[in-house]
Design a protein around this motif. Structure first.
Motif, mmCIF file in Angstrom:
data_model
loop_
_atom_site.group_PDB
_atom_site.id
_atom_site.type_symbol
_atom_site.label_atom_id
_atom_site.label_comp_id
_atom_site.label_asym_id
_atom_site.label_seq_id
_atom_site.Cartn_x
_atom_site.Cartn_y
_atom_site.Cartn_z
ATOM 1 N N VAL A 1 39.641 48.276 39.970
ATOM 2 C CA VAL A 1 40.498 47.096 40.051
ATOM 3 C C VAL A 1 41.736 47.392 40.898
ATOM 4 C CG1 VAL A 1 41.862 45.434 38.728
ATOM 5 C CG2 VAL A 1 39.679 46.259 37.820
ATOM 6 N N GLU A 2 42.282 48.603 40.760
ATOM 7 C CA GLU A 2 43.456 48.996 41.542
ATOM 8 C C GLU A 2 43.202 48.871 43.041
ATOM 9 O OE1 GLU A 2 45.889 52.500 40.322
ATOM 10 O OE2 GLU A 2 44.230 52.786 38.900
ATOM 11 N N LYS A 3 41.929 49.109 43.459
ATOM 12 C CA LYS A 3 41.613 49.077 44.882
ATOM 13 C C LYS A 3 41.767 47.687 45.490
ATOM 14 C CE LYS A 3 38.388 52.980 44.547
ATOM 15 N NZ LYS A 3 36.978 53.430 44.683
ATOM 16 N N LEU A 4 41.788 46.669 44.634
ATOM 17 C CA LEU A 4 42.043 45.319 45.151
ATOM 18 C C LEU A 4 43.466 45.189 45.650
ATOM 19 C CD1 LEU A 4 40.358 43.012 42.464
ATOM 20 C CD2 LEU A 4 39.501 43.529 44.759
ATOM 21 N N VAL B 1 37.273 26.546 16.351
ATOM 22 C CA VAL B 1 37.455 26.886 17.762
ATOM 23 C C VAL B 1 38.596 27.900 17.902
ATOM 24 C CG1 VAL B 1 37.932 26.020 20.085
ATOM 25 C CG2 VAL B 1 36.647 24.601 18.462
ATOM 26 N N PHE B 2 38.353 28.944 18.676
ATOM 27 C CA PHE B 2 39.311 30.018 18.905
ATOM 28 C C PHE B 2 39.541 30.135 20.408
ATOM 29 C CE2 PHE B 2 39.797 34.498 20.140
ATOM 30 C CZ PHE B 2 40.854 34.928 19.345
ATOM 31 N N ASP B 3 40.798 29.964 20.841
ATOM 32 C CA ASP B 3 41.138 30.030 22.259
ATOM 33 C C ASP B 3 41.925 31.301 22.560
ATOM 34 O OD1 ASP B 3 41.873 26.499 22.498
ATOM 35 O OD2 ASP B 3 39.991 27.569 22.832
ATOM 36 N N GLU B 4 41.637 31.905 23.693
ATOM 37 C CA GLU B 4 42.384 33.086 24.116
ATOM 38 C C GLU B 4 42.635 33.026 25.618
ATOM 39 O OE1 GLU B 4 42.118 37.976 23.635
ATOM 40 O OE2 GLU B 4 40.322 36.736 23.373
ATOM 41 N N LEU B 5 43.849 33.338 26.008
ATOM 42 C CA LEU B 5 44.242 33.401 27.413
ATOM 43 C C LEU B 5 44.786 34.794 27.693
ATOM 44 C CD1 LEU B 5 45.115 32.128 30.206
ATOM 45 C CD2 LEU B 5 47.289 31.613 29.106
ATOM 46 N N ILE B 6 44.259 35.442 28.730
ATOM 47 C CA ILE B 6 44.770 36.740 29.160
ATOM 48 C C ILE B 6 45.232 36.600 30.600
ATOM 49 C CG2 ILE B 6 44.267 39.184 29.540
ATOM 50 C CD1 ILE B 6 41.986 37.158 27.301
ATOM 51 N N GLU B 7 46.474 36.974 30.846
ATOM 52 C CA GLU B 7 47.035 36.916 32.197
ATOM 53 C C GLU B 7 47.524 38.295 32.598
ATOM 54 O OE1 GLU B 7 49.290 33.549 34.272
ATOM 55 O OE2 GLU B 7 49.721 33.257 32.136
ATOM 56 N N LEU B 8 47.261 38.651 33.845
ATOM 57 C CA LEU B 8 47.737 39.916 34.382
ATOM 58 C C LEU B 8 48.243 39.710 35.797
ATOM 59 C CD1 LEU B 8 48.024 43.045 34.475
ATOM 60 C CD2 LEU B 8 45.638 43.124 35.258
ATOM 61 N N SER B 9 49.488 40.086 36.018
ATOM 62 C CA SER B 9 50.025 40.174 37.374
ATOM 63 C C SER B 9 50.176 41.662 37.671
ATOM 64 C CB SER B 9 51.375 39.459 37.480
ATOM 65 O OG SER B 9 51.203 38.072 37.347
ATOM 66 N N TRP B 10 49.458 42.128 38.675
ATOM 67 C CA TRP B 10 49.386 43.566 38.944
ATOM 68 C C TRP B 10 49.956 43.897 40.307
ATOM 69 C CZ3 TRP B 10 48.639 48.276 37.085
ATOM 70 C CH2 TRP B 10 48.297 49.292 37.973
ATOM 71 N N GLN B 11 50.930 44.806 40.343
ATOM 72 C CA GLN B 11 51.469 45.342 41.583
ATOM 73 C C GLN B 11 51.075 46.815 41.713
ATOM 74 O OE1 GLN B 11 53.193 43.351 43.733
ATOM 75 N NE2 GLN B 11 53.371 44.971 45.272
ATOM 76 N N ASP B 12 51.464 47.599 40.718
ATOM 77 C CA ASP B 12 51.095 49.007 40.624
ATOM 78 C C ASP B 12 51.432 49.463 39.210
ATOM 79 O OD1 ASP B 12 53.928 49.618 40.559
ATOM 80 O OD2 ASP B 12 53.938 49.525 42.754
ATOM 81 N N TRP B 13 51.273 50.771 38.939
ATOM 82 C CA TRP B 13 51.471 51.249 37.564
ATOM 83 C C TRP B 13 52.924 51.222 37.125
ATOM 84 C CZ3 TRP B 13 48.016 50.891 34.174
ATOM 85 C CH2 TRP B 13 46.671 51.118 34.466
ATOM 86 N N THR C 1 42.833 50.308 28.582
ATOM 87 C CA THR C 1 41.797 50.185 27.558
ATOM 88 C C THR C 1 41.494 48.747 27.158
ATOM 89 O OG1 THR C 1 43.478 50.512 25.823
ATOM 90 C CG2 THR C 1 42.287 52.460 26.591
ATOM 91 N N THR C 2 42.234 47.788 27.675
ATOM 92 C CA THR C 2 42.018 46.390 27.270
ATOM 93 C C THR C 2 41.807 45.437 28.439
ATOM 94 O OG1 THR C 2 44.412 45.925 27.242
ATOM 95 C CG2 THR C 2 43.403 46.693 25.181
ATOM 96 N N TRP C 3 41.748 45.942 29.672
ATOM 97 C CA TRP C 3 41.695 45.069 30.835
ATOM 98 C C TRP C 3 40.376 44.320 30.977
ATOM 99 C CZ3 TRP C 3 38.024 45.438 34.653
ATOM 100 C CH2 TRP C 3 37.210 46.577 34.617
ATOM 101 N N ASN C 4 39.281 44.849 30.396
ATOM 102 C CA ASN C 4 37.944 44.337 30.682
ATOM 103 C C ASN C 4 37.609 43.126 29.809
ATOM 104 O OD1 ASN C 4 35.226 43.956 31.314
ATOM 105 N ND2 ASN C 4 34.840 46.156 31.501
#
Length: 253
Positions: A59-62, A84-96, A143-146
């Motif tokens: 993913v980092e290679k993107l 009904v169970f709703d979940e939203l995951i958001e990630l803004s990635w620049q670097d570590w 450990t939780t990105w996938n």
């Protein structure tokens, strides 16, 4: 429509949307949709196969990008009762040293972390608290990105990807695949407990250079006794290669 991207500085939470960790050393060829571990054709790994071995290093290679994943689980009993169970995951990635991750469950933010210039901030209720060490938050992200595995866990050994064409996603070459159930004789034996996969359909877009899932729309159904579970997964990576403007939440714009 694409969900609103957060500005990383105390903007409101978006409206409610209705395998492990290992460095496997996958050598993906940027000029080919396949991964090769040797010189013979029998050693070639298809893009679809490579996608099941992707780690966050892939993913980092993107490069910098924004990801939004929405998961809706509906449990319906034979009596008609429904939850009904709703979940939203958001990630803004620049670097570590610069990333922003947020998880919203049924409209309530259950986790939100910003690491800006190596400094970690965690939302606690309506307040942001600065923490001493960013490393635990990096480990948590690794450990939780996938989201794909988390949402479709019971189906992972039951599905296959059938290539349907080529596409361009955020300016990058991608391949499209139909998500289907394996023939019955190729599926694992039914489990004695838990939800049993029944049906899955949808489309996933794989980045041709990294095998990362850059877009997906999938519906899967499984059953456990008198409960029918329907899982809907929508995933989108966008703004690839663009600066994500990660800032500490209390910083003045």
């Amino acid at each position: 429509a694409r969900p609103v991207k957060p500005d990383h500085a105390n903007r409101p939470v978006p409206a409610r949307p209705g395998r492990r960790l290992a460095l496997l050393g996958i050598a993906l060829l940027a000029a080919s949709p396949a991964c090769r571990s040797g010189g013979d054709d029998g050693d070639r790994m298809t893009l679809a196969e490579a996608s099941t071995e992707v780690t966050f290093a892939s993913v980092e290679k993107l490069g910098p990008h924004h990801m939004v994943a929405m998961v809706e689980r509906t449990d319906r009993r034979d009596t008609g009762e429904e939850h009904v169970f709703d979940e939203l995951i958001e990630l803004s990635w620049q670097d570590w040293d610069n990333f922003h991750v947020k998880r919203v469950v049924d409209g309530t933010t259950t986790r939100e972390t910003i690491v800006a210039d190596g400094r970690p901030w965690v939302r606690v209720g309506d307040r942001w608290e600065e923490r001493d060490d960013a490393e635990p938050h990096r480990v948590q992200l690794r450990t939780t990105w996938n989201v794909w595995d988390a949402a479709l866990g019971p189906f992972l050994d039951h599905i296959t990807l059938e290539e349907t064409g080529k596409d361009i996603v955020e300016g990058r070459p991608a391949r499209t695949f139909q998500v289907v159930m394996k023939p019955e004789e190729q599926r694992p034996r039914p489990k004695r407990w838990g939800f049993q996969p029944q049906r899955i359909e949808g489309t996933v877009w794989l980045d041709a250079a990294t095998a990362v899932r850059v877009k997906a729309s999938v519906v899967a159904t499984s059953r456990r006794q008198d409960v029918l579970r329907t899982v809907r997964l929508q995933l989108q990576r966008s703004d690839i290669g663009q600066d994500q403007d990660i800032r500490a939440p209390l910083a003045v714009p």
